[in-house]
Design a protein around this motif. Structure first.
Motif, PDB file in Angstrom:
ATOM      1  N   LEU A  10       0.832  -1.201   0.000  1.00  0.00           N
ATOM      2  CA  LEU A  10       0.000   0.000   0.000  1.00  0.00           C
ATOM      3  C   LEU A  10       0.871   1.257   0.000  1.00  0.00           C
ATOM      4  O   LEU A  10       2.023   1.222   0.437  1.00  0.00           O
ATOM      5  N   PRO A  11       0.326   2.369  -0.482  1.00  0.00           N
ATOM      6  CA  PRO A  11       1.121   3.598  -0.615  1.00  0.00           C
ATOM      7  C   PRO A  11       1.257   4.386   0.689  1.00  0.00           C
ATOM      8  O   PRO A  11       1.449   5.588   0.671  1.00  0.00           O
ATOM      9  N   TRP A  12       1.156   3.722   1.802  1.00  0.00           N
ATOM     10  CA  TRP A  12       1.374   4.359   3.090  1.00  0.00           C
ATOM     11  C   TRP A  12       2.022   3.335   4.019  1.00  0.00           C
ATOM     12  O   TRP A  12       2.046   2.155   3.733  1.00  0.00           O
ATOM     13  N   THR A  13       2.564   3.830   5.100  1.00  0.00           N
ATOM     14  CA  THR A  13       3.191   2.942   6.072  1.00  0.00           C
ATOM     15  C   THR A  13       2.340   2.887   7.327  1.00  0.00           C
ATOM     16  O   THR A  13       1.509   3.770   7.578  1.00  0.00           O
ATOM     17  N   GLY A  14       2.577   1.876   8.096  1.00  0.00           N
ATOM     18  CA  GLY A  14       1.882   1.707   9.361  1.00  0.00           C
ATOM     19  C   GLY A  14       2.688   2.305  10.497  1.00  0.00           C
ATOM     20  O   GLY A  14       3.645   3.050  10.275  1.00  0.00           O
ATOM     21  N   LEU A  43       1.559  10.574  -7.432  1.00  0.00           N
ATOM     22  CA  LEU A  43       2.161  10.803  -8.749  1.00  0.00           C
ATOM     23  C   LEU A  43       1.938  12.240  -9.205  1.00  0.00           C
ATOM     24  O   LEU A  43       2.841  12.870  -9.768  1.00  0.00           O
ATOM     25  N   GLY A  44       0.759  12.777  -8.952  1.00  0.00           N
ATOM     26  CA  GLY A  44       0.469  14.167  -9.307  1.00  0.00           C
ATOM     27  C   GLY A  44       1.351  15.147  -8.550  1.00  0.00           C
ATOM     28  O   GLY A  44       1.842  16.129  -9.110  1.00  0.00           O
ATOM     29  N   ILE A  45       1.564  14.870  -7.271  1.00  0.00           N
ATOM     30  CA  ILE A  45       2.444  15.721  -6.468  1.00  0.00           C
ATOM     31  C   ILE A  45       3.859  15.677  -7.036  1.00  0.00           C
ATOM     32  O   ILE A  45       4.540  16.702  -7.122  1.00  0.00           O
ATOM     33  N   THR A  79      10.625   8.745  -2.470  1.00  0.00           N
ATOM     34  CA  THR A  79      10.272   7.632  -1.581  1.00  0.00           C
ATOM     35  C   THR A  79       8.873   7.118  -1.897  1.00  0.00           C
ATOM     36  O   THR A  79       8.649   5.906  -2.010  1.00  0.00           O
ATOM     37  N   GLU A  80       7.920   8.042  -2.056  1.00  0.00           N
ATOM     38  CA  GLU A  80       6.541   7.651  -2.363  1.00  0.00           C
ATOM     39  C   GLU A  80       6.430   6.999  -3.733  1.00  0.00           C
ATOM     40  O   GLU A  80       5.737   5.999  -3.910  1.00  0.00           O
ATOM     41  N   ILE A  81       7.121   7.563  -4.718  1.00  0.00           N
ATOM     42  CA  ILE A  81       7.046   7.042  -6.080  1.00  0.00           C
ATOM     43  C   ILE A  81       7.695   5.664  -6.170  1.00  0.00           C
ATOM     44  O   ILE A  81       7.209   4.785  -6.884  1.00  0.00           O
ATOM     45  N   LEU A  82       8.779   5.455  -5.447  1.00  0.00           N
ATOM     46  CA  LEU A  82       9.394   4.128  -5.429  1.00  0.00           C
ATOM     47  C   LEU A  82       8.451   3.098  -4.819  1.00  0.00           C
ATOM     48  O   LEU A  82       8.374   1.962  -5.279  1.00  0.00           O
ATOM     49  N   ARG A  83       7.710   3.489  -3.784  1.00  0.00           N
ATOM     50  CA  ARG A  83       6.723   2.585  -3.179  1.00  0.00           C
ATOM     51  C   ARG A  83       5.640   2.227  -4.209  1.00  0.00           C
ATOM     52  O   ARG A  83       5.242   1.082  -4.326  1.00  0.00           O
ATOM     53  N   VAL A  84       5.186   3.218  -4.974  1.00  0.00           N
ATOM     54  CA  VAL A  84       4.198   2.960  -6.025  1.00  0.00           C
ATOM     55  C   VAL A  84       4.789   2.013  -7.064  1.00  0.00           C
ATOM     56  O   VAL A  84       4.139   1.053  -7.488  1.00  0.00           O
TER      57      VAL A  84
END
Length: 100
Positions: A10-14, A43-45, A79-84
């Protein structure tokens, strides 16, 4: 740790920054759609941040603080894009007709 192929990253962490996974075959479930929407926002960001980065880097008078802030924001977006990308890589791998 590598996630099993049937789990979606998922695109967030716990808590404590640990990865979260979704186990479902229904790509139209609420959680799948929520994850898709958040990935789209991320992705938009990144696109907007890339435009800002181009402007700042082309500005010969950019202040060191501006460059530091830009580097910090770019690192977060990356970091977010790599997770995606990792999540989508798992999805693509599990949806191949040949199973490879």
């Amino acid at each position: 740790m590598t996630a099993p192929a049937h789990l979606r990253l998922l695109p967030w962490t716990g808590p404590e920054g640990k990865p979260c996974y979704l186990s479902t075959d229904d790509r139209r479930s609420f959680m799948s759609r929520l994850a898709d929407n958040i990935e789209s926002i991320q992705l938009g960001i990144a696109v907007n941040l890339l435009e800002q980065a181009t402007e700042v880097l082309n500005d010969a008078h950019a202040e060191p603080g501006d460059l530091h802030r830009l580097a910090h924001e770019l690192a977060g977006a990356l970091t977010e894009i790599l997770r995606v990308a990792v999540s989508r890589g798992h999805i693509l791998a599990t949806n191949r007709p040949d199973g490879s």
